[in-house]
Design a protein around this motif. Structure first.
Motif, PDB file in Angstrom:
ATOM      1  N   LYS A  46     -10.691  -3.514  -0.328  1.00  0.00           N
ATOM      2  CA  LYS A  46     -11.267  -4.449  -1.037  1.00  0.00           C
ATOM      3  C   LYS A  46     -11.762  -5.518  -0.289  1.00  0.00           C
ATOM      4  CE  LYS A  46      -8.241  -3.590  -5.088  1.00  0.00           C
ATOM      5  NZ  LYS A  46      -7.194  -4.188  -5.900  1.00  0.00           N
ATOM      6  N   PRO A  47     -12.805  -6.784  -0.770  1.00  0.00           N
ATOM      7  CA  PRO A  47     -13.285  -7.711  -0.112  1.00  0.00           C
ATOM      8  C   PRO A  47     -12.164  -8.336   0.819  1.00  0.00           C
ATOM      9  CG  PRO A  47     -14.264  -7.614  -2.240  1.00  0.00           C
ATOM     10  CD  PRO A  47     -13.072  -6.839  -2.311  1.00  0.00           C
ATOM     11  N   GLY A  48     -12.660  -8.400   2.033  1.00  0.00           N
ATOM     12  CA  GLY A  48     -11.739  -9.129   3.226  1.00  0.00           C
ATOM     13  C   GLY A  48     -10.832  -8.190   3.896  1.00  0.00           C
ATOM     14  N   GLN A  49     -10.659  -6.824   3.478  1.00  0.00           N
ATOM     15  CA  GLN A  49      -9.732  -5.862   4.022  1.00  0.00           C
ATOM     16  C   GLN A  49     -10.537  -5.106   5.206  1.00  0.00           C
ATOM     17  OE1 GLN A  49      -8.275  -3.977   0.310  1.00  0.00           O
ATOM     18  NE2 GLN A  49      -6.550  -5.384   0.580  1.00  0.00           N
ATOM     19  N   VAL A  50      -9.906  -4.653   5.943  1.00  0.00           N
ATOM     20  CA  VAL A  50     -10.470  -4.031   7.205  1.00  0.00           C
ATOM     21  C   VAL A  50      -9.793  -2.653   7.644  1.00  0.00           C
ATOM     22  CG1 VAL A  50     -10.760  -4.279   9.753  1.00  0.00           C
ATOM     23  CG2 VAL A  50     -10.914  -6.405   8.436  1.00  0.00           C
ATOM     24  N   VAL A  51     -10.863  -1.789   7.923  1.00  0.00           N
ATOM     25  CA  VAL A  51     -10.172  -0.642   8.693  1.00  0.00           C
ATOM     26  C   VAL A  51     -10.800  -0.288  10.113  1.00  0.00           C
ATOM     27  CG1 VAL A  51     -11.943   0.948   7.633  1.00  0.00           C
ATOM     28  CG2 VAL A  51      -9.740   1.823   8.175  1.00  0.00           C
ATOM     29  N   VAL A  52      -9.841   0.349  11.096  1.00  0.00           N
ATOM     30  CA  VAL A  52     -10.556   0.696  12.427  1.00  0.00           C
ATOM     31  C   VAL A  52     -10.658   2.303  12.618  1.00  0.00           C
ATOM     32  CG1 VAL A  52      -9.877   0.440  14.931  1.00  0.00           C
ATOM     33  CG2 VAL A  52      -9.648  -1.802  13.316  1.00  0.00           C
TER      34      VAL A  52
END
Length: 197
Positions: A94-100
């Motif tokens: 969701k908004p503000g979340q990150v994946v690498v």
């Protein structure tokens, strides 16, 4: 060592990241970019990715960069194949979340809502990209048969329908329902690992 461009009296420190369109599927689904060619002082690069519900950024990998995806608006499901455990790991973001996505790891993501905007940031100025479509289209039917026991005629027909330039899918007119393009019900939440074999 100071970047020589920074010593220039006319050093460019600002640019418009929407000025260069990398790919446009339609008015709601497109990718813009900002890399060293547009802003020589930048030591990394990024894509702005705008998506509608059900649109996928096709499976691909980067042989030379690690990618970080930051969700600005909307929700996505991001999947990555871990080459060490041989598992697919899926995250709902969701908004503000990150994946690498580590360098060389096969990955993709799907818009789960309309109005998705994600920023994909790379740790080098220019990413190399190998698309799954290119890989599939380049595999001769006899190799697919010999390696995986796939029917050569069926594989040739399927591979011939791949549009290598379609970064955002599904291809227009392919007939697939986009509402279930992610292929799963997605009961998990952020950072709940959901490996698939």
């Amino acid at each position: 060592m100071i970047n020589p461009i920074l010593k220039s009296p006319n050093v460019p420190l600002a640019a418009d990241s929407n000025a260069v369109v990398n790919y446009r599927r339609d008015p709601n689904n497109y990718v813009t970019q900002l890399f060293g060619e547009q802003l020589p002082t930048i030591e990394n690069g990024f894509f702005n990715v705008y998506l509608s519900k059900g649109i996928i950024v096709q499976p691909h990998w980067h042989p030379n960069v690690t990618e970080m995806v930051v969700v600005i608006s909307g929700e996505i499901t991001a999947s990555v194949f871990n080459p060490f455990t041989r598992e697919r790991i899926t995250y709902r973001l969701k908004p503000g979340q990150v994946v690498v996505f580590p360098k060389g790891w096969f990955h993709w993501f799907v818009a789960e809502t309309d109005g998705v905007y994600v920023l994909t940031i790379f740790d080098q100025p220019t990413p190399d990209i190998v698309f799954g479509a290119d890989f599939l289209a380049a595999t001769p039917p006899e190799v697919a048969h010999r390696a995986y026991c796939l029917d050569e005629e069926a594989y040739a027909k399927a591979a011939a329908s791949i549009q290598n330039d379609a970064i955002l899918g599904p291809n227009i007119g392919c007939g697939a329902g986009v509402s279930d393009i992610s292929g799963e019900a997605l009961p998990h939440q952020l950072l709940n690992r959901n490996p698939k074999s």
